[in-house]
Design an enzyme around this catalytic site. Structure first.
Site, PDB file in Angstrom:
ATOM      1  N   ARG A  95       0.844  -1.209   0.000  1.00 43.36           N
ATOM      2  CA  ARG A  95       0.000   0.000   0.000  1.00 43.36           C
ATOM      3  C   ARG A  95       0.878   1.258   0.000  1.00 43.36           C
ATOM      4  O   ARG A  95       1.010   1.920  -1.025  1.00 43.36           O
ATOM      5  CB  ARG A  95      -0.935  -0.030   1.223  1.00 43.36           C
ATOM      6  CG  ARG A  95      -2.067   0.984   1.162  1.00 43.36           C
ATOM      7  CD  ARG A  95      -1.690   2.357   1.645  1.00 43.36           C
ATOM      8  NE  ARG A  95      -1.145   2.380   2.998  1.00 43.36           N
ATOM      9  CZ  ARG A  95      -0.585   3.454   3.524  1.00 43.36           C
ATOM     10  NH1 ARG A  95      -0.498   4.585   2.842  1.00 43.36           N
ATOM     11  NH2 ARG A  95      -0.089   3.431   4.745  1.00 43.36           N
ATOM     12  N   ASP A  96       1.528   1.548   1.099  1.00 45.22           N
ATOM     13  CA  ASP A  96       2.335   2.782   1.194  1.00 45.22           C
ATOM     14  C   ASP A  96       3.470   2.745   0.174  1.00 45.22           C
ATOM     15  O   ASP A  96       3.810   3.763  -0.436  1.00 45.22           O
ATOM     16  CB  ASP A  96       2.893   2.891   2.625  1.00 45.22           C
ATOM     17  CG  ASP A  96       3.331   4.292   2.999  1.00 45.22           C
ATOM     18  OD1 ASP A  96       3.871   4.989   2.136  1.00 45.22           O
ATOM     19  OD2 ASP A  96       3.156   4.675   4.172  1.00 45.22           O
ATOM     20  N   HIS A 144       5.110   4.418  12.717  1.00 46.18           N
ATOM     21  CA  HIS A 144       5.138   4.375  11.248  1.00 46.18           C
ATOM     22  C   HIS A 144       6.071   5.505  10.803  1.00 46.18           C
ATOM     23  O   HIS A 144       5.647   6.644  10.634  1.00 46.18           O
ATOM     24  CB  HIS A 144       3.695   4.587  10.759  1.00 46.18           C
ATOM     25  CG  HIS A 144       3.504   4.610   9.279  1.00 46.18           C
ATOM     26  ND1 HIS A 144       2.867   3.607   8.587  1.00 46.18           N
ATOM     27  CD2 HIS A 144       3.832   5.532   8.335  1.00 46.18           C
ATOM     28  CE1 HIS A 144       2.802   3.910   7.297  1.00 46.18           C
ATOM     29  NE2 HIS A 144       3.387   5.086   7.116  1.00 46.18           N
ATOM     30  N   HIS A 171       8.678   7.292   8.274  1.00 45.08           N
ATOM     31  CA  HIS A 171       9.313   7.436   6.961  1.00 45.08           C
ATOM     32  C   HIS A 171      10.757   7.869   7.190  1.00 45.08           C
ATOM     33  O   HIS A 171      11.084   8.458   8.222  1.00 45.08           O
ATOM     34  CB  HIS A 171       8.527   8.425   6.089  1.00 45.08           C
ATOM     35  CG  HIS A 171       7.251   7.820   5.574  1.00 45.08           C
ATOM     36  ND1 HIS A 171       7.134   7.321   4.296  1.00 45.08           N
ATOM     37  CD2 HIS A 171       6.059   7.589   6.171  1.00 45.08           C
ATOM     38  CE1 HIS A 171       5.912   6.823   4.125  1.00 45.08           C
ATOM     39  NE2 HIS A 171       5.237   6.975   5.252  1.00 45.08           N
ATOM     40  N   CYS A 210       3.954   9.393   0.447  1.00 42.69           N
ATOM     41  CA  CYS A 210       2.563   9.815   0.304  1.00 42.69           C
ATOM     42  C   CYS A 210       2.467  10.813  -0.836  1.00 42.69           C
ATOM     43  O   CYS A 210       3.211  11.786  -0.862  1.00 42.69           O
ATOM     44  CB  CYS A 210       2.075  10.440   1.611  1.00 42.69           C
ATOM     45  SG  CYS A 210       0.387  11.039   1.487  1.00 42.69           S
ATOM     46  N   ASN A 268       9.379   4.345   3.569  1.00 43.87           N
ATOM     47  CA  ASN A 268       9.250   3.911   4.959  1.00 43.87           C
ATOM     48  C   ASN A 268      10.574   3.329   5.448  1.00 43.87           C
ATOM     49  O   ASN A 268      11.462   3.022   4.650  1.00 43.87           O
ATOM     50  CB  ASN A 268       8.202   2.792   5.046  1.00 43.87           C
ATOM     51  CG  ASN A 268       6.800   3.294   4.801  1.00 43.87           C
ATOM     52  OD1 ASN A 268       6.366   3.453   3.673  1.00 43.87           O
ATOM     53  ND2 ASN A 268       6.086   3.560   5.871  1.00 43.87           N
TER      54      ASN A 268
HETATM   55  P1  HMG Z   1     -13.390  14.087  -2.507  1.00 44.67           P
HETATM   56  O1  HMG Z   1     -13.098  14.519  -3.908  1.00 44.67           O
HETATM   57  O2  HMG Z   1     -13.446  15.143  -1.467  1.00 44.67           O
HETATM   58  O3  HMG Z   1     -14.682  13.202  -2.371  1.00 44.67           O
HETATM   59  O4  HMG Z   1     -12.315  12.991  -2.107  1.00 44.67           O
HETATM   60  P2  HMG Z   1     -16.053  13.157  -3.060  1.00 44.67           P
HETATM   61  O5  HMG Z   1     -16.944  12.441  -2.102  1.00 44.67           O
HETATM   62  O6  HMG Z   1     -16.448  14.514  -3.579  1.00 44.67           O
HETATM   63  O7  HMG Z   1     -15.789  12.193  -4.314  1.00 44.67           O
HETATM   64  C1  HMG Z   1     -15.019  12.560  -5.423  1.00 44.67           C
HETATM   65  C2  HMG Z   1     -14.914  11.381  -6.371  1.00 44.67           C
HETATM   66  O8  HMG Z   1     -14.236  10.297  -5.709  1.00 44.67           O
HETATM   67  C3  HMG Z   1     -16.265  10.851  -6.778  1.00 44.67           C
HETATM   68  O9  HMG Z   1     -16.132  10.288  -8.058  1.00 44.67           O
HETATM   69  C4  HMG Z   1     -16.510   9.752  -5.774  1.00 44.67           C
HETATM   70  O10 HMG Z   1     -17.399   8.787  -6.248  1.00 44.67           O
HETATM   71  C5  HMG Z   1     -15.127   9.178  -5.636  1.00 44.67           C
HETATM   72  P3  HMG Z   1     -16.586  11.082  -9.380  1.00 44.67           P
HETATM   73  O11 HMG Z   1     -18.013  11.363  -9.170  1.00 44.67           O
HETATM   74  O12 HMG Z   1     -15.739  12.332  -9.428  1.00 44.67           O
HETATM   75  O13 HMG Z   1     -16.253  10.105 -10.485  1.00 44.67           O
HETATM   76  N1  HMG Z   1     -14.887   8.504  -4.345  1.00 44.67           N
HETATM   77  C6  HMG Z   1     -14.403   7.267  -4.257  1.00 44.67           C
HETATM   78  N2  HMG Z   1     -13.990   6.369  -5.185  1.00 44.67           N
HETATM   79  C7  HMG Z   1     -13.537   5.191  -4.724  1.00 44.67           C
HETATM   80  N3  HMG Z   1     -13.446   4.876  -3.418  1.00 44.67           N
HETATM   81  C8  HMG Z   1     -13.828   5.745  -2.469  1.00 44.67           C
HETATM   82  C9  HMG Z   1     -14.348   6.996  -2.887  1.00 44.67           C
HETATM   83  N4  HMG Z   1     -14.789   8.073  -2.217  1.00 44.67           N
HETATM   84  C10 HMG Z   1     -15.139   8.975  -3.134  1.00 44.67           C
HETATM   85  N5  HMG Z   1     -13.726   5.427  -1.190  1.00 44.67           N
HETATM   86  C11 HMG Z   1     -11.354  11.194  -0.850  1.00 44.67           C
HETATM   87  C12 HMG Z   1     -12.251  12.444  -0.821  1.00 44.67           C
HETATM   88  C13 HMG Z   1     -11.025  10.833   0.580  1.00 44.67           C
HETATM   89  C14 HMG Z   1     -12.116  10.081  -1.523  1.00 44.67           C
HETATM   90  C15 HMG Z   1     -10.089  11.535  -1.652  1.00 44.67           C
HETATM   91  O14 HMG Z   1      -9.514  12.680  -1.103  1.00 44.67           O
HETATM   92  C16 HMG Z   1      -9.087  10.436  -1.683  1.00 44.67           C
HETATM   93  O15 HMG Z   1      -9.331   9.362  -2.217  1.00 44.67           O
HETATM   94  N6  HMG Z   1      -7.878  10.682  -1.116  1.00 44.67           N
HETATM   95  C17 HMG Z   1      -6.793   9.714  -1.147  1.00 44.67           C
HETATM   96  C18 HMG Z   1      -6.090   9.740   0.162  1.00 44.67           C
HETATM   97  C19 HMG Z   1      -4.955   8.735   0.167  1.00 44.67           C
HETATM   98  O16 HMG Z   1      -5.120   7.592  -0.225  1.00 44.67           O
HETATM   99  N7  HMG Z   1      -3.778   9.183   0.648  1.00 44.67           N
HETATM  100  C20 HMG Z   1      -2.630   8.334   0.787  1.00 44.67           C
HETATM  101  C21 HMG Z   1      -2.765   7.413   1.944  1.00 44.67           C
HETATM  102  S1  HMG Z   1      -2.527   8.193   3.530  1.00 44.67           S
HETATM  103  C22 HMG Z   1      -0.824   8.003   3.822  1.00 44.67           C
HETATM  104  O17 HMG Z   1      -0.091   7.609   2.936  1.00 44.67           O
HETATM  105  C23 HMG Z   1      -0.291   8.264   5.190  1.00 44.67           C
HETATM  106  C24 HMG Z   1      -0.016   6.984   5.991  1.00 44.67           C
HETATM  107  O18 HMG Z   1       0.895   6.143   5.298  1.00 44.67           O
HETATM  108  C25 HMG Z   1       0.565   7.339   7.362  1.00 44.67           C
HETATM  109  C26 HMG Z   1       1.741   8.314   7.298  1.00 44.67           C
HETATM  110  O19 HMG Z   1       2.743   8.003   6.623  1.00 44.67           O
HETATM  111  O20 HMG Z   1       1.599   9.363   7.897  1.00 44.67           O
HETATM  112  C27 HMG Z   1      -1.313   6.186   6.211  1.00 44.67           C
HETATM  113 MG    MG Z   2       3.039   6.339   5.324  1.00 45.06          MG
END
Ligand code: HMG
Ligand code: MG
Length: 308
Positions: A21-22, A213, A215, A246, A255
């Site tokens: 994933r990450d 966690h 990085h 990210c 990581n």
């Molecule tokens: P949004 O644009 O505010 O949401 O996104 P929305 O509700 O307006 O939806 C926009 C579009 O996304 C729509 O599609 C929805 O249907 C679709 P459209 O009508 O434009 O075709 N949608 C989805 N599609 C699939 N699955 C879903 C979903 N929800 C809405 N669940 C949202 C809000 C949260 C969805 C968006 O901002 C997003 O997907 N963000 C991705 C965040 C992400 O994955 N970040 C990386 C992981 S976090 C990380 O790496 C940190 C971590 O490792 C810890 C650390 O290191 O600190 C965990």
């Molecule tokens: Mg991370």
């Protein structure tokens, strides 16, 4: 606890492999679903029991995770292995439930600006989305892990007070998360600050429920892990070959490399149930697919390519 000189360290550590994933969410290259499936099975074969395999997020935001349902459908059934996925809202939860996962993770941040960039809403709004997810997960018998990002710094806001991390961690626990993973998203932390963070957060959430966690952007991940082990944290997230980053935290690199973490834990006599040679082979497998060398020093040394 194990007494080694003045160090007090856990006797056992749970390793959470976040590579699929990450590690891949920010990759410029596409890795096929079949390769992801084989890689995850190799990771499980090394003894890892917790593997984060993808995300049910918007494919427009994170295209590399768009095949998560297919990855899960293709995984070999292995007893005792938990495959987790990130879920940002109810839509993601429904997809995770349909895929048949037994564990999901919700992900919040301790910085408002990062929250907006990562999930397009405020911290409070993100917590509001997670509440029904946690309730539905409980009803469905699905375990929920919680993440807090930017625990030792934010790419947009700089310093992040540990109290802000503790507040979010406490809310996630109250919703029913069984574990809170503290993410140093941009790898800016250093060991004394990492220990101070644990001291503060442990006032709100039992240390037994905390995971680290880190990085490795500034080369501090391993030192920070040792520092938090000394504080009683016994769950460590890492990614083989040091993959990761990210898409919404510019400049953040991979990581902590799982092979380096395991080499250190083995040297400290800490039990993990994971075989270093097989883990390094799983890391090499994905590096061959990506066509680049591993970022794990232990893996390089084990393969005889460290210039000994
Ligand atoms: P949004 O644009 O505010 O949401 O996104 P929305 O509700 O307006 O939806 C926009 C579009 O996304 C729509 O599609 C929805 O249907 C679709 P459209 O009508 O434009 O075709 N949608 C989805 N599609 C699939 N699955 C879903 C979903 N929800 C809405 N669940 C949202 C809000 C949260 C969805 C968006 O901002 C997003 O997907 N963000 C991705 C965040 C992400 O994955 N970040 C990386 C992981 S976090 C990380 O790496 C940190 C971590 O490792 C810890 C650390 O290191 O600190 C965990
Ligand atoms: Mg991370």
């Amino acid at each position: 606890m194990l007494g080694k000189g003045k160090m007090r360290l856990p006797a056992k550590v749970k390793l959470v492999e976040v590579g699929p994933r990450d590690g891949l969410q920010n990759e410029p290259q596409t890795i096929s679903t079949a390769v992801k499936i084989e890689w995850i099975d190799r990771l499980a074969g090394s003894g890892l029991r917790f593997i984060e395999v993808g995300s049910f997020v918007s494919p427009k935001w994170v295209p590399r995770m768009a095949d998560t349902a297919d990855v899960i459908a293709g995984l070999a059934v292995r007893d005792g292995v938990r495959y987790g996925v990130l879920v940002p809202n109810m839509r993601g939860f429904e997809a995770a439930r349909s895929a048949g996962v037994k564990e999901i993770a919700v992900f919040a941040a301790a910085s408002e600006t990062f929250s907006r960039n990562n999930v397009n809403c405020s911290i409070a709004e993100s917590l509001g989305r997670f509440r029904p997810v946690c309730e539905a997960a409980q009803t469905a018998g699905i375990a929920v892990r919680g993440y807090v990002s930017c625990v030792l710094g934010c790419p947009y806001e700089g310093e992040v007070p540990p109290q802000a991390v503790a507040r979010v961690a406490k809310e996630l626990m109250a919703m029913g998360c069984y574990e809170i993973s503290l993410g140093d998203t941009i790898g800016r932390g250093t060991p004394a600050r990492a220990q101070g963070l644990i001291d503060t957060v442990a006032e709100a959430v039992p240390v037994e429920s905390l995971a680290a966690h880190f990085h490795d952007t500034y080369g501090q991940a391993l030192a920070n892990i040792l520092a938090v082990l000394e504080k009683g944290v016994a769950v460590i997230d890492s990614a083989v070959a040091g993959l990761g980053g990210c898409p919404f935290a510019e400049g953040a690199t991979g990581n902590a490399a799982s092979e380096d973490v395991l080499y250190m834990l083995n040297g400290l006599g800490i039990e993990t149930g994971v075989d270093l040679k097989q883990l390094a082979q799983a890391g090499q497998f994905i590096c061959d697919q990506l066509g680049r060398p591993t970022a794990s020093k232990a893996a390089r040394a084990l393969s005889g390519k460290a210039g000994r």
